[in-house]
Design a protein around this motif. Structure first.
Motif, PDB file in Angstrom:
ATOM      1  N   SER A  88     -38.000  19.911 -46.500  1.00 44.04           N
ATOM      2  CA  SER A  88     -37.066  20.023 -47.621  1.00 44.04           C
ATOM      3  C   SER A  88     -37.201  18.817 -48.548  1.00 44.04           C
ATOM      4  O   SER A  88     -37.590  17.722 -48.133  1.00 44.04           O
ATOM      5  CB  SER A  88     -35.632  20.113 -47.101  1.00 44.04           C
ATOM      6  N   TYR A 126     -33.262  30.941 -46.094  1.00 45.60           N
ATOM      7  CA  TYR A 126     -34.523  31.535 -45.609  1.00 45.60           C
ATOM      8  C   TYR A 126     -34.318  31.931 -44.165  1.00 45.60           C
ATOM      9  O   TYR A 126     -33.716  31.191 -43.376  1.00 45.60           O
ATOM     10  CB  TYR A 126     -35.674  30.530 -45.735  1.00 45.60           C
ATOM     11  N   ALA A 161     -48.225  21.550 -49.430  1.00 40.91           N
ATOM     12  CA  ALA A 161     -47.078  22.452 -49.496  1.00 40.91           C
ATOM     13  C   ALA A 161     -46.059  22.118 -48.408  1.00 40.91           C
ATOM     14  O   ALA A 161     -46.416  21.624 -47.335  1.00 40.91           O
ATOM     15  CB  ALA A 161     -47.554  23.896 -49.334  1.00 40.91           C
ATOM     16  N   GLU A 190     -44.107  22.888 -45.298  1.00 39.72           N
ATOM     17  CA  GLU A 190     -44.359  23.824 -44.199  1.00 39.72           C
ATOM     18  C   GLU A 190     -43.531  23.449 -42.981  1.00 39.72           C
ATOM     19  O   GLU A 190     -43.181  22.290 -42.771  1.00 39.72           O
ATOM     20  CB  GLU A 190     -45.845  23.850 -43.832  1.00 39.72           C
ATOM     21  N   ASP A 220     -44.347  28.822 -44.387  1.00 41.24           N
ATOM     22  CA  ASP A 220     -44.068  28.298 -45.715  1.00 41.24           C
ATOM     23  C   ASP A 220     -42.759  28.940 -46.180  1.00 41.24           C
ATOM     24  O   ASP A 220     -42.692  30.170 -46.325  1.00 41.24           O
ATOM     25  CB  ASP A 220     -45.202  28.644 -46.687  1.00 41.24           C
ATOM     26  N   PRO A 221     -41.693  28.155 -46.388  1.00 42.64           N
ATOM     27  CA  PRO A 221     -40.396  28.746 -46.771  1.00 42.64           C
ATOM     28  C   PRO A 221     -40.445  29.552 -48.070  1.00 42.64           C
ATOM     29  O   PRO A 221     -39.534  30.326 -48.346  1.00 42.64           O
ATOM     30  CB  PRO A 221     -39.481  27.515 -46.931  1.00 42.64           C
ATOM     31  N   ARG A 222     -41.507  29.392 -48.841  1.00 43.15           N
ATOM     32  CA  ARG A 222     -41.642  30.155 -50.085  1.00 43.15           C
ATOM     33  C   ARG A 222     -42.271  31.523 -49.841  1.00 43.15           C
ATOM     34  O   ARG A 222     -42.342  32.347 -50.740  1.00 43.15           O
ATOM     35  CB  ARG A 222     -42.495  29.367 -51.082  1.00 43.15           C
ATOM     36  N   GLN A 223     -42.740  31.746 -48.598  1.00 40.22           N
ATOM     37  CA  GLN A 223     -43.411  33.006 -48.255  1.00 40.22           C
ATOM     38  C   GLN A 223     -42.597  33.735 -47.199  1.00 40.22           C
ATOM     39  O   GLN A 223     -42.357  33.213 -46.115  1.00 40.22           O
ATOM     40  CB  GLN A 223     -44.828  32.721 -47.753  1.00 40.22           C
ATOM     41  N   LYS A 224     -42.193  34.940 -47.478  1.00 39.11           N
ATOM     42  CA  LYS A 224     -41.272  35.666 -46.609  1.00 39.11           C
ATOM     43  C   LYS A 224     -42.006  36.379 -45.471  1.00 39.11           C
ATOM     44  O   LYS A 224     -43.081  36.960 -45.672  1.00 39.11           O
ATOM     45  CB  LYS A 224     -40.505  36.702 -47.449  1.00 39.11           C
TER      46      LYS A 224
END
Length: 392
Positions: A77, A106, A130, A132, A146-150
């Motif tokens: 974070s 998430y 990134a 992770e 990756d918190p941006r990838q679901k």
């Protein structure tokens, strides 16, 4: 450091008895607060935020979840968001906004069984690349998210078909010194340590230390691999010099049997990577200093370069409880300030004094960074505010 009064002292600043089982505790970056994670007697999960106030510990916020929470990290974070990633007993990975912790920002079903360990990188200004999160589970798999990838992990390390699945007890990121390179180290219940290279998606190195691996940690995540500490059952831990890998003998290491029981945790001091603390099953903490050798590598008889391990110096030890200390976390902002929790359902805030007087060894400036002077943790913490701790 020879005189007893010159040595670092471990002082109990404050402690609080709780009414649930504590599994993990983490400092909230840039604040005088920490979060406790655990399981209530009803089998639900608890997340509590405490703040240091007037020499004591005050409960600020409490949230109950459906499943017991085993572990957490802020490592992925940003310092602005300070989102907490947690793993629970049902195999779920959640990321929480602690300002509004009712619904995760998430969420993913990460594993089929309990998430034993979690670590993060790419956040808090630590490590390139990134953001992770890595999770290790009883189902034998290690996954990177990756918190941006679901829903889908960016990497999945699992046993090949036909191979016995071992319980993964601990995971740690390292070698994140640029945008491309990154490694994950995992420890298993049978004593296996595996180093996964995420750039090449391969097992870079593996070793068995004969006893279940309870905790692994690199001395820093954001530099080329320098040192790795692995703790195990039966009171033993190993320090590996990760700078030089021999083709057949691997990395040089030094081991120590200090605790008379399981070494549950190892945590390096954020301000000085050569100092670390180990937490034991008999309720004690040991503070260590790694001393580098005169030469970190040498040539063997076959003309191959091999590493040379250093030595370990016990700076201080203290017994806090009759039960195992299951979690330990240093404050990233105040040198010497740490929080620990134990199976006696008690959380303790500790101050380790005189750390600025411990001389840095050979490797203190290898990565161009030096340990800052003490921020005066021996003084009262009651007037501390989040803004006062963010200037480092």
């Amino acid at each position: 450091m020879s005189a007893p009064l010159d040595k670092p002292q471990v002082v109990s600043h404050s402690q609080k008895s709780l009414n649930y089982s504590l599994f993990d505790s983490k400092w909230i970056p840039c604040s005088a607060k920490f979060v406790c994670l655990g399981s209530s007697c009803r089998g639900t999960g608890l997340m509590q935020i405490y703040e240091l106030q007037h020499g004591g510990i005050k409960l600020v916020k409490e949230t109950e979840k459906t499943k017991p929470i085993k572990c957490g990290t802020f490592g992925a974070s940003s310092l602005q968001q300070r989102h907490l990633a947690t793993g629970d007993f049902d195999g779920n990975l959640h990321v929480w906004n602690l300002e509004a912790p009712d619904v995760p920002v998430y969420s993913v079903k990460a594993h089929k069984e309990i998430v034993n360990a979690v670590d993060g990188v790419g956040g808090l200004g630590i490590g390139d690349g990134a953001p992770e999160i890595v999770t290790g589970s009883r189902d034998g798999t290690v996954k990177v998210w990756d918190p941006r990838q679901k829903d889908t992990p960016v990497a999945n390390m699992e046993p090949v078909e036909g191979e016995t699945k071992r319980d993964c007890w601990t995971v740690a990121f390292g070698h994140a010194f640029n945008d491309q390179d990154r490694c994950v180290c995992a420890g298993y219940d049978n004593g296996d340590i595996k180093l996964f290279d995420l750039r090449n998606m391969s097992v870079r190195w593996e070793k068995n230390i004969k006893n279940g691996v309870c905790s692994v940690e690199f001395d820093r995540k954001d530099i080329q691999m320098n040192k790795l500490v692995a703790t195990s059952l039966e009171g033993k831990f190993h320090v590996f010099d990760m700078r030089t890998e021999h083709p057949t003998k691997g990395f040089a290491s030094v081991s120590e049997k200090a605790h008379k029981s399981t070494v549950w945790q190892v945590r390096h001091l954020p301000q000085n990577r050569d100092i670390f603390m180990t937490a034991g099953g008999a309720g004690n903490l040991h503070l260590w200093k790694y001393e580098y050798p005169a030469k970190r590598s040498e040539m063997d008889g076959d003309g191959e370069e091999r590493g040379v391990a250093g030595t370990l110096n016990l700076l201080q030890n203290v017994t806090l409880s009759t039960q195992p200390i299951s979690s330990l976390d240093w404050s990233p902002d105040k040198q010497g300030l740490c929080v620990c929790s134990s199976f006696d359902q008690c959380v303790r805030v500790l101050i380790v004094t005189k750390l600025n007087r411990v001389r840095s060894g050979w490797g203190a400036a290898v990565d161009g960074r030096t340990a800052p002077a003490s921020l005066g943790c021996e003084q009262s913490l009651q007037s501390e505010t989040p803004h006062q701790t963010s200037d480092q």
